[in-house]
Structure formats: structure tokens, C-alpha cells
Design a protein around this motif. Structure first.
Motif, PDB file in Angstrom:
ATOM      1  N   VAL A  32       0.927  -1.196   0.043  1.00 33.97           N
ATOM      2  CA  VAL A  32       0.046   0.022   0.000  1.00 33.97           C
ATOM      3  C   VAL A  32       0.927   1.241   0.005  1.00 33.97           C
ATOM      4  CG1 VAL A  32      -1.904  -1.079   1.108  1.00 33.97           C
ATOM      5  CG2 VAL A  32      -0.143   0.037   2.488  1.00 33.97           C
ATOM      6  N   GLY A  33       0.210   2.382  -0.309  1.00 40.44           N
ATOM      7  CA  GLY A  33       0.785   3.669  -0.595  1.00 40.44           C
ATOM      8  C   GLY A  33       1.921   3.839  -1.670  1.00 40.44           C
ATOM      9  N   ARG A  34       2.713   5.120  -1.594  1.00 35.59           N
ATOM     10  CA  ARG A  34       3.463   5.312  -2.647  1.00 35.59           C
ATOM     11  C   ARG A  34       4.760   4.432  -2.440  1.00 35.59           C
ATOM     12  NH1 ARG A  34       3.667  11.879  -3.117  1.00 35.59           N
ATOM     13  NH2 ARG A  34       1.386  12.221  -3.886  1.00 35.59           N
TER      14      ARG A  34
END
Length: 307
Positions: A32-34
Motif C-alpha cells: 500500500v501507499g507510494r
């Protein structure tokens, strides 16, 4: 069997009430996330904290994990937002019943997004159904139901929390009757079936052929994930919170009605939507006052700004 936060109180209460959990099945960990950090599911975190065996098959059907789970010959399967179909031979392997905690008043909103659709369609009420699991999706007989009102300020996020706790309590009320077979199941009325498939990418966009009320319902339905957006001046512009304005307008849909103390946009049927919390492309979420003090103050009332 469960994956998101919705399922956590249910698992925790089963543990607290001294039900013997033979296994916890949840979806695989996701990046998840950048920074693409690998994250355990909320249900897995609870299971590990209680030293329970965890299974995470990518696909339950025809997996080695499935054979192991069948061989447990459990009394019950309890499912709450697991996210995969359960093979019939697995459902049939339990001694008493396979039970699902579903976030709608079945037969309305069978499928993966019942909470979102209750908001999307402007329903006044929703609730929890405790049902028997069968091969067909969410089509099993009903053990119990309980309804709650949907409040004007509710979002998917707040309804998930409310229904999670309601589901926990109703399941724990209902399980003894399922176990000793004193609860009479009720078949679903097939003439009243409504489906709620997972939200598509196309559904995330707020379009100007919607009324302000329809746009607001979409914003509430997609908050906190994935969020609804406008195409504002050719760029994606997320809207996290809004309200239907009391005034109407003769401006064509997609026009800026006002950007002084509020950011008001015209929609279909002369309706107006006030945007309250937004996220311009490449920026963080902000309240409308901060947006108007910056780039929002440069917009010109009367001009069409939404594509």
C-alpha cells in the motif's frame, strides 16, 4: 474468515466469548501507499496477537490451504467481509453451519459493496443480516436481521463502523440458536433481490448530469475509500465532503456559482452543491476555506469549470 476492519470486532468478540477458533482465513498481505509497504490485513493482526493459526491463500479454491481447512471439520464457519467465494465442499465440511455477517438487509444488496450502495441510492435505512452461506452469492436463508437509520452525515466509513459493531452483537446473539437449532431460517424473497457489485473506476467520477443530491450521495458512498472526484479544469479534483445547497441556479451544470465564503457548483435540475473538503491533484486534503484562500480564489463565478 474476514479481512478488513469491519471483521475485527466480530473476531475479537468470538475470542472473548471463548469460542475455540481453529483457524483464521484472510486475504494475502498487500502493498500500500507510494512506498508500496507490505501491510497485514486488520484481521491477521488480531489473529497473530492471539496466536491463532492464519491462512492467506491467494485463491481459496483448489488450494492446499483449502484441504487443510476442510480437514479441520469445524463446527462453524463464520465469515465477515472475507472477499472470496467459498467452495461448496468447504461449506459442506462443517458440522453445524457456515454463517455470514452481511452489511445489508438482504435480499437487498447482495454482493461486495452493500454499504456503499445504500448511500449511493440515498436509502433511509440499512442493517445487518446473519445468513446461512450457500454456493450462490449472499443467497442463503436468513437467521436474523437488525436495521439502523442512515444519518445525513453518514459516510461509508461511519456506516462500516456502526454495522461492524451491530454485526458483532447480532452474531453473538444468534449463534447459540444456530448451534442448538432453535432458530428458524427464512428463505429470501427472490423477487426483491438487488445486487451491489464492487465499485468500478468509472463510478468514482462525479458527473454534471447528476443532481447535487446524487453527487453528494456518491461523495458519501466513496468516503474514505477510494474517494469521488470531479474533472475540474481538466484535472482530477477529489471531493471528500459536500452539502446540497438550499439555493438553486440558472447556470448550466458544471458552472461556478460562488467562491467567496463557499465553493458552490451547479448541477442538473438547477441544483447547487457546496464543496466542504477537497483535494486538488497533487495536494493534500484541505477544508474549503484553505482552498479558497489559494487557487480557488482565482476561479471566476459564472464560468463552467467542471468537465
Amino acid at each position: 474468515m474476514g479481512t478488513p476492519n469491519f471483521a475485527v470486532p466480530i473476531l475479537e468478540e468470538l475470542i472473548k466469548q471463548n469460542y475455540k477458533i481453529k483457524a483464521v482465513v484472510t486475504q494475502p498481505d498487500k502493498k500500500v501507499g507510494r512506498k508500496q509497504v507490505l501491510q497485514e490485513t486488520p484481521v491477521k493482526k488480531v489473529a497473530l496477537a492471539h496466536k491463532l493459526p492464519v491462512y492467506q491463500p491467494v485463491r481459496l479454491s483448489r488450494s492446499e490451504e483449502l484441504d487443510e481447512l476442510i480437514n479441520l471439520h469445524a463446527d462453524l464457519i463464520v465469515t465477515a467481509a472475507y472477499g472470496q467465494f467459498l467452495p461448496t465442499k468447504f461449506l459442506n465440511s462443517v458440522k453445524i453451519a457456515a454463517v455470514n455477517v452481511h452489511g445489508s438487509l438482504l435480499p437487498k444488496y447482495r454482493g461486495g459493496a452493500p454499504i456503499q450502495y445504500s448511500l449511493l441510492n440515498g436509502d433511509a435505512r440499512t442493517g445487518i443480516t446473519i445468513m446461512e452461506m450457500v454456493k450462490e452469492m449472499d443467497a442463503g436463508d436468513i437467521y436474523a436481521q437488525k436495521a439502523i437509520d442512515i444519518l445525513p452525515e453518514d459516510t461509508s466509513g461511519t456506516l462500516f463502523e456502526k454495522l461492524s459493531l451491530l454485526g458483532r452483537d447480532l452474531l453473538l446473539e444468534t449463534l447459540p440458536g444456530i448451534i442448538n437449532k432453535t432458530i428458524k431460517k427464512q428463505a429470501q424473497d427472490e423477487s426483491k433481490v438487488v445486487f451491489s457489485p464492487n465499485i468500478s473506476k468509472e463510478q468514482e467520477r462525479i458527473t454534471i448530469d447528476m443532481t447535487a443530491n446524487e453527487a453528494n450521495n456518491l461523495i458519501r458512498a466513496l468516503n474514505p475509500d477510494p474517494g469521488a472526484y470531479l474533472e475540474l479544469a481538466g484535472k482530477r479534483f477529489k471531493v471528500w465532503k459536500a452539502e446540497v445547497a438550499e439555493d438553486s441556479t440558472s447556470l448550466e451544470p458544471g458552472s461556478l456559482v460562488a467562491n467567496d465564503h463557499r465553493l458552490a457548483i451547479s448541477f442538473a435540475q438547477n441544483t447547487v452543491l457546496n464543496l466542504l473538503e477537497v483535494q486538488p491533484a497533487g495536494k493534500k486534503r484541505m477544508d474549503i476555506k484553505n482552498f479558497l484562500n489559494g487557487q480557488g480564489g482565482k476561479l471566476v463565478p459564472g464560468e463552467k469549470i467542471v468537465d
